[in-house]
Design a protein around this motif. Structure first.
Motif, short mmCIF file in Angstrom:
data_model
loop_
_atom_site.label_atom_id
_atom_site.label_comp_id
_atom_site.label_asym_id
_atom_site.label_seq_id
_atom_site.Cartn_x
_atom_site.Cartn_y
_atom_site.Cartn_z
N ASN A 70 -0.20 53.19 28.83
CA ASN A 70 -1.33 53.71 29.59
C ASN A 70 -1.75 52.73 30.67
O ASN A 70 -1.47 51.53 30.62
CB ASN A 70 -2.52 53.98 28.66
CG ASN A 70 -2.20 55.08 27.65
OD1 ASN A 70 -1.39 55.96 27.92
ND2 ASN A 70 -2.83 55.02 26.48
N SER A 71 -2.44 53.27 31.68
CA SER A 71 -2.89 52.44 32.80
C SER A 71 -4.31 51.89 32.60
O SER A 71 -4.82 51.20 33.47
CB SER A 71 -2.86 53.26 34.10
OG SER A 71 -3.69 54.41 33.99
N GLY A 72 -4.91 52.20 31.46
CA GLY A 72 -6.28 51.77 31.21
C GLY A 72 -6.35 50.39 30.60
O GLY A 72 -5.40 49.60 30.64
N ALA A 73 -7.51 50.08 30.04
CA ALA A 73 -7.73 48.76 29.45
C ALA A 73 -6.82 48.55 28.24
O ALA A 73 -6.56 49.47 27.46
CB ALA A 73 -9.19 48.64 29.02
N ARG A 74 -6.37 47.32 28.09
CA ARG A 74 -5.48 46.97 26.98
C ARG A 74 -6.28 46.20 25.94
O ARG A 74 -6.21 44.97 25.86
CB ARG A 74 -4.31 46.14 27.53
CG ARG A 74 -3.49 46.89 28.58
CD ARG A 74 -2.68 45.96 29.46
NE ARG A 74 -3.54 45.11 30.29
CZ ARG A 74 -3.07 44.22 31.15
NH1 ARG A 74 -1.78 44.06 31.31
NH2 ARG A 74 -3.91 43.48 31.86
N TRP A 75 -7.04 46.95 25.14
CA TRP A 75 -7.94 46.33 24.17
C TRP A 75 -7.21 45.69 23.00
O TRP A 75 -7.85 45.02 22.18
CB TRP A 75 -8.95 47.36 23.66
CG TRP A 75 -9.86 47.92 24.70
CD1 TRP A 75 -10.03 49.23 25.02
CD2 TRP A 75 -10.73 47.20 25.57
NE1 TRP A 75 -10.93 49.38 26.04
CE2 TRP A 75 -11.39 48.14 26.41
CE3 TRP A 75 -11.02 45.85 25.75
CZ2 TRP A 75 -12.31 47.78 27.38
CZ3 TRP A 75 -11.93 45.48 26.74
CH2 TRP A 75 -12.57 46.44 27.53
N ILE A 76 -5.90 45.88 22.89
CA ILE A 76 -5.15 45.22 21.83
C ILE A 76 -5.22 43.70 21.99
O ILE A 76 -5.11 42.97 21.01
CB ILE A 76 -3.69 45.69 21.79
CG1 ILE A 76 -3.02 45.51 23.16
CG2 ILE A 76 -3.59 47.14 21.36
CD1 ILE A 76 -1.54 45.80 23.14
N PHE A 77 -5.42 43.24 23.23
CA PHE A 77 -5.58 41.80 23.45
C PHE A 77 -6.84 41.29 22.76
O PHE A 77 -6.84 40.23 22.12
CB PHE A 77 -5.65 41.53 24.95
CG PHE A 77 -6.14 40.16 25.30
CD1 PHE A 77 -5.38 39.04 25.02
CD2 PHE A 77 -7.38 39.97 25.91
CE1 PHE A 77 -5.82 37.76 25.34
CE2 PHE A 77 -7.83 38.71 26.23
CZ PHE A 77 -7.05 37.60 25.94
#
Length: 359
Positions: A70-77
């Motif tokens: 996805n192009s959104g936020a990468r909250w896995i970080f």
């Protein structure tokens, strides 16, 4: 004799109540307000939907870094580095201790707001910081010692802010009373301290506490880095608290001072029982503003080698496996600061309502 009958009240006109009335009165009362309202709606339309898409709908919440599509936020970080954001380098098997301190702090604030007995409140205020320090630092009661070098993240930010607020408050009161004193030496010392501290930035105070303060001690004395920072921040904040409280003291009518003297009360009895309660109530909004500023200024501890929650963004994104995730880190930290500051603001409103005597 004429007979009068009561008639039912007619309903209010449709144009004087409800949603349409509120919109007309608040958003479309005249041409300029209508134009500003439409402009505001247009700005919201341009900013909010894309922001919501990036933060929520197109965001990646789970999985691994390699699975991001996805192009959104990468909250896995954030989920991967969550413990570092919260506790810094605190041992993972001991994280229950700062978590317990957080629960104790919430209970302390609630009880402080509910309990009426002054002696119980003072006892709680004395036991609270001792209990929190024992739990976080350890070294007694079988708790493993965790050096302050391992403290970091949001835990360090809250510790620095809490100690700065709690310790600077009584010092600020004494300085404010000293500046109002009729004794020339006391007044000169208080004025000199306040004006000197307010004339230099906090970063200078931190450098002095970190570099200059150890020079006053004998060789071999290991003066903790965090303790040095806490001393500098406390003294810095105390000067601003003193000026805020002095403004509250000046707002008290002269008749209040004459009243406690006419009752035969001593200076300290009159101040503690009559003057200071009124001055502190008046000063609540400005005091909370100073506390919020201090909470945000805790980010400056990075310059003396302490890693607060904001510094953890730079530290965690320097990991070669997580390069390019700075935006998510800064957005996460921004939300943390906003939640903490907003909570402080709301709590101050509750305190203002509790002590409101303008019936």
């Amino acid at each position: 004799m004429a007979v009068y009958t009561l008639k039912e009240a007619k309903p209010a006109p449709a144009t004087s109540k409800g949603l349409l009335f509120w919109l007309r009165e608040n958003l479309f009362s005249n041409i300029s307000n209508s134009l500003l309202t439409l402009l505001g709606f247009y700005i919201i339309y341009l900013t909010i939907p894309p922001l919501m898409d990036w933060m929520i709908f197109d965001a990646t919440w789970s999985g691994s870094k390699e699975e991001i599509v996805n192009s959104g936020a990468r909250w896995i970080f954030i989920s991967e580095k969550f413990n570092q954001f919260m506790y810094g380098f605190y041992p993972e098997d001991q994280i229950w201790r700062p978590n317990l301190v957080a629960l104790i702090s919430v209970a302390f604030l609630i009880l402080l707001h509910v309990i009426k007995n002054l002696k119980i409140k003072l006892t709680m205020m004395l036991l609270y910081p001792i209990t929190c320090f024992i739990l976080i630092h350890g070294g007694i009661f079988g708790l493993e010692t965790v050096a302050t070098e391992k403290w970091g993240g949001l835990m360090l930010t809250l510790v620095v802010a809490a100690v700065g607020i709690i310790a600077s408050f009584p010092i600020g009161i004494v300085l404010a009373l000293g500046r109002q004193s009729d004794m020339p030496i006391v007044k000169t010392l208080c004025v000199g301290f306040i004006e000197f501290i307010r004339g230099v930035p906090l970063i200078t105070i931190l450098f002095m506490a970190s570099v200059v303060l150890p020079l006053f001690f004998h060789d071999g004395i290991d003066f903790d880095k965090l303790l040095r920072a806490l001393i500098g921040i406390t003294l810095f904040q105390a000067a601003y608290i003193a000026e805020v409280i002095r403004g509250g003291l000046q707002a008290i009518p002269r008749g209040q001072y004459e009243a406690y003297k006419s009752l035969g009360l001593s200076y300290w009895q009159g101040m503690i029982l009559i003057i200071l309660p009124q001055a502190l109530k008046i000063s609540i909004p400005n005091l909370v503003g100073s506390f919020i500023s201090l909470f945000k200024d805790t980010t400056l501890v990075l310059i003396i080698g302490l890693f607060d929650v904001l510094a953890m963004v730079t530290l965690t994104t320097s990991d070669s496996n997580w390069l390019g995730f700075e935006v998510e880190g800064y957005v996460f930290v921004t939300m943390i600061y906003w939640c903490c500051c907003f909570t402080m603001s709301r709590y101050s409103k509750a305190v203002e309502r509790k002590f409101n005597t303008e019936h």
